[in-house]
Write a protein that holds these residues in place. Structure first.
Motif, PDB file in Angstrom:
ATOM      1  N   ASN A 212       0.843  -1.198   0.000  1.00  0.00           N
ATOM      2  CA  ASN A 212       0.000   0.000   0.000  1.00  0.00           C
ATOM      3  C   ASN A 212       0.881   1.253   0.000  1.00  0.00           C
ATOM      4  OD1 ASN A 212      -2.213   1.676   0.123  1.00  0.00           O
ATOM      5  ND2 ASN A 212      -2.389   1.539   2.350  1.00  0.00           N
ATOM      6  N   ILE A 213       1.461   1.505  -1.152  1.00  0.00           N
ATOM      7  CA  ILE A 213       2.306   2.687  -1.360  1.00  0.00           C
ATOM      8  C   ILE A 213       1.676   3.499  -2.482  1.00  0.00           C
ATOM      9  CG2 ILE A 213       4.587   3.535  -2.043  1.00  0.00           C
ATOM     10  CD1 ILE A 213       5.737   0.867  -1.003  1.00  0.00           C
ATOM     11  N   ALA A 214       1.332   4.730  -2.195  1.00  0.00           N
ATOM     12  CA  ALA A 214       0.618   5.553  -3.174  1.00  0.00           C
ATOM     13  C   ALA A 214       1.535   5.969  -4.323  1.00  0.00           C
ATOM     14  CB  ALA A 214       0.051   6.798  -2.492  1.00  0.00           C
ATOM     15  N   PRO A 215       0.987   6.057  -5.539  1.00  0.00           N
ATOM     16  CA  PRO A 215       1.758   6.622  -6.651  1.00  0.00           C
ATOM     17  C   PRO A 215       2.155   8.061  -6.335  1.00  0.00           C
ATOM     18  CG  PRO A 215      -0.213   5.523  -7.451  1.00  0.00           C
ATOM     19  CD  PRO A 215      -0.347   5.601  -5.960  1.00  0.00           C
ATOM     20  N   ARG A 216       3.257   8.519  -6.901  1.00  0.00           N
ATOM     21  CA  ARG A 216       3.721   9.884  -6.644  1.00  0.00           C
ATOM     22  C   ARG A 216       4.409  10.451  -7.883  1.00  0.00           C
ATOM     23  NH1 ARG A 216       6.648   7.162  -1.799  1.00  0.00           N
ATOM     24  NH2 ARG A 216       7.784   5.549  -2.879  1.00  0.00           N
ATOM     25  N   GLY A 217       4.334  11.761  -7.997  1.00  0.00           N
ATOM     26  CA  GLY A 217       4.974  12.413  -9.136  1.00  0.00           C
ATOM     27  C   GLY A 217       4.225  12.178 -10.428  1.00  0.00           C
ATOM     28  N   THR A 218       4.916  12.387 -11.533  1.00  0.00           N
ATOM     29  CA  THR A 218       4.313  12.218 -12.853  1.00  0.00           C
ATOM     30  C   THR A 218       5.023  11.125 -13.623  1.00  0.00           C
ATOM     31  OG1 THR A 218       5.768  13.761 -14.042  1.00  0.00           O
ATOM     32  CG2 THR A 218       3.863  14.702 -12.869  1.00  0.00           C
ATOM     33  N   LEU A 219       4.335  10.576 -14.607  1.00  0.00           N
ATOM     34  CA  LEU A 219       4.931   9.530 -15.429  1.00  0.00           C
ATOM     35  C   LEU A 219       6.156  10.042 -16.185  1.00  0.00           C
ATOM     36  CD1 LEU A 219       1.672   7.892 -16.846  1.00  0.00           C
ATOM     37  CD2 LEU A 219       3.170   6.984 -15.057  1.00  0.00           C
ATOM     38  N   GLY A 220       6.213  11.349 -16.391  1.00  0.00           N
ATOM     39  CA  GLY A 220       7.369  11.952 -17.056  1.00  0.00           C
ATOM     40  C   GLY A 220       8.556  12.190 -16.141  1.00  0.00           C
ATOM     41  N   GLY A 221       8.421  11.881 -14.852  1.00  0.00           N
ATOM     42  CA  GLY A 221       9.549  11.974 -13.933  1.00  0.00           C
ATOM     43  C   GLY A 221       9.654  13.252 -13.140  1.00  0.00           C
ATOM     44  N   ASP A 222       8.556  13.987 -13.003  1.00  0.00           N
ATOM     45  CA  ASP A 222       8.567  15.207 -12.197  1.00  0.00           C
ATOM     46  C   ASP A 222       8.113  14.866 -10.772  1.00  0.00           C
ATOM     47  OD1 ASP A 222       8.372  17.672 -11.016  1.00  0.00           O
ATOM     48  OD2 ASP A 222       6.944  18.509 -12.452  1.00  0.00           O
TER      49      ASP A 222
END
Length: 350
Positions: free
Chosen positions: A82-92
């Motif tokens: 249970n680790i939330a996604p973070r940032g953007t797919l482009g790496g920001d």
């Protein structure tokens, strides 16, 4: 225009003259990168496009007609950390707050962590066990104009580990086939090269799943290793990869060849990174354990730089081998009809 339509187009008559774009061996004979980079028709890929995402687009979900993929994901989804996604797919990740000191998720992007905090996950491979050995490999292939580079490697009797992007495999399948024909090891590098910790569970699964399926469709081998784009991995992504039978391969040294010309990275910077690695080898830094350096099949510059530095790397290290060989993994794929030599039996003279 949809990719499936593009793949049905033959390249121009001028570009097609005296070229065989129907077999791996014929395609391998094309040394002009511009000619090699012309799109071409390959029936197995064209016929399968309905079973794959759009070429080069980020994958955020499993295809509706992919019952096998859906079932496989559902079987693991409830146990994904249970680790939330973070940032953007482009790496920001500029808007992300993370406790680097505690590093609860072993997030490489923030801490270069390669030893998972989650039990039962194996450490990432960031070095090779054989002393004075370079685990030799390249990301982002298959490059459409790579024949000169692969010819050079063949002339040196040199094999490497190739981390292939699924979209690239579908776009240039004969180039992907050449890697297997030449005896290189293939690992997955996702479908579209996103920053994986930004993906949802389903998106991360799909990025890996379709890269595996593309490699299998085109080359008839199923990889057992992968490398996260930009090194962006945490325990959630490691878990998904592990459930798909993939070992996470990282690196200890970065050439930054992929970044040349941007972010104050010059070609001199890249050469300096190569030189630094070779100086460390000369100083005895790898007398106990070998190294892995991040380099790329990305474009003419990165491949030419690899060729320019090859003789010096061969002089600095006792052995340059695919990562599987350095790990003594003679079965690099799920399929058992393909093997690589053990390190002791390695036939790559340097």
């Amino acid at each position: 225009m949809r990719t499936s339509s593009v793949l049905l187009l033959l390249f121009s008559a001028v570009g097609a003259q005296a070229q065989d774009r129907t077999t791996e061996a014929g395609d391998a004979g094309i040394e002009d990168p511009d000619a090699e980079c012309q799109s071409y028709y390959y029936a197995p890929v064209s016929n399968a496009m309905g079973s794959f995402p759009t070429i080069r687009a980020n994958v955020t979900s499993i295809l509706a007609n992919d019952t096998v993929g859906q079932q496989k994901f559902l079987a693991m989804n409830s146990s994904i950390p249970n680790i939330a996604p973070r940032g953007t797919l482009g790496g920001d990740f500029s808007q992300v707050t993370y406790d680097q000191a505690a590093d609860p998720d072993c997030w490489w992007t923030q801490t270069q962590c390669v030893t998972p905090k989650l039990a039962d996950l194996k450490p990432d491979v960031a070095s090779v066990p054989e002393p004075r050995t370079l685990g030799y490999g390249f990301d982002d292939g298959p490059a459409c104009g790579h024949n000169r580079f692969y010819n050079y490697l063949a002339e040196q009797n040199q094999k490497a580990t190739m981390f292939f992007i699924g979209s690239n495999v579908m776009w240039f399948p004969l180039e992907a086939q050449r890697a297997v024909a030449d005896g290189h090891q293939i690992c997955a590098h996702t479908w579209s090269h996103p920053s994986m910790t930004a993906a949802t569970n389903e998106g991360a699964f799909a990025e890996l799943w379709y890269s595996i399926q593309a490699i299998k469709l085109v080359t008839n081998v199923t990889p057992t290793c992968w490398r996260p784009p930009r090194g962006d991995v945490d325990d959630r992504i490691r878990y998904i990869a592990t459930q798909l039978g993939l070992e996470t391969i990282m690196w200890g040294f970065d050439s930054f060849d992929w970044e040349a010309g941007t972010n104050n990275i010059t070609t001199d910077t890249v050469q300096g990174n190569y030189d630094s690695l070779m100086a460390k080898a000369g100083s005895g830094a790898f007398d106990g354990i070998g190294a892995i350096m991040l380099t790329h099949e990305l474009n003419n510059y990165t491949m030419q730089t690899a060729m320019d530095n090859y003789p010096k790397l061969a002089a600095a290290f006792d052995h340059l081998v695919p990562i599987a060989v350095a790990q003594n993994k003679t079965q690099p794929y799920v399929e058992t009809n393909y093997s690589m030599p053990s390190f002791a039996d390695c036939a790559y003279p340097l």
